[in-house]
Scaffold this motif. Sequence first.
Motif, short mmCIF file in Angstrom:
data_model
loop_
_atom_site.label_atom_id
_atom_site.label_comp_id
_atom_site.label_asym_id
_atom_site.label_seq_id
_atom_site.Cartn_x
_atom_site.Cartn_y
_atom_site.Cartn_z
N SER A 115 21.16 13.93 4.49
CA SER A 115 20.81 14.89 3.44
C SER A 115 21.92 15.87 3.16
N ASP A 116 22.88 16.01 4.08
CA ASP A 116 24.11 16.78 3.85
C ASP A 116 25.15 16.24 4.82
N THR A 160 19.91 9.96 1.35
CA THR A 160 20.55 11.11 0.72
C THR A 160 19.63 11.68 -0.35
N THR A 217 26.60 24.01 12.53
CA THR A 217 27.46 23.46 11.47
C THR A 217 28.93 23.66 11.79
#
Length: 234
Positions: A105-106, A137, A194
């Motif tokens: 999704s990212d 995605t 992240t």
Amino acid sequence: IGVAPGAHWIAAGAIDRGGDIQATIADAIESLQWMLDPDGDPETLFDVPHVIVNSWGLADFHGTPPCDPQLWSFLDAVEAAGTVIVFAAGNEGEAGLRRPADRASDPWRTFAVAAVDTAAPDLPVAGFSSRGPSACTPDGLPAIKPDIAGPGVAVRSALAGGAYGVKSGTSMAAPHLAGVVALMRQANPDLSPTDIKQILFQTAVDLAEPGEDNAAGHGLVDALAAVQQAAATI
């Protein structure tokens, strides 16, 4: 032992419910909820894990379709608390990644790890290691998966009962990444999930095709380079 000797370690027995996949998923959710607050006191933060390694995944033969989202919100909640989630990509080769490692999704979710034979001179990705791309995605277009690779062929491993043995699989590769994350958090406890993944991507040793690819992702993890860059961000 292993990549991060002396690290504190806890475990939840959340897999293999005799073929009852919904029970396995329910146990995984309960385990993730426990990992958010292991000591049961929401006022404490020291007990929240720096990293959770998942050497498991669901595949077609479990009756779980690609891009199955049942665990996604729970994984997001744990990472929002500061824990890095790591998944083995799977051992199905060209048949694709297991779930939820196939999520794309990212660029950072879900963090999927391929297996490399580090005893071979050209560092090949293992034939069994699940390959991408993934269509999980937002727009359904294919994304590169897995994300990164670790040693996963003939890895000397701890066994139940106190013995050691040699094992192969992406389930051996994923713990290498978890150990490197632990070292990075030791170097800089303030890095977000992240930030940690981005550093791992930037410092990985490129393999297979030049650039990111659907066999090894960004390449083979480089523990020293990742820890040095983590420390440099303080």
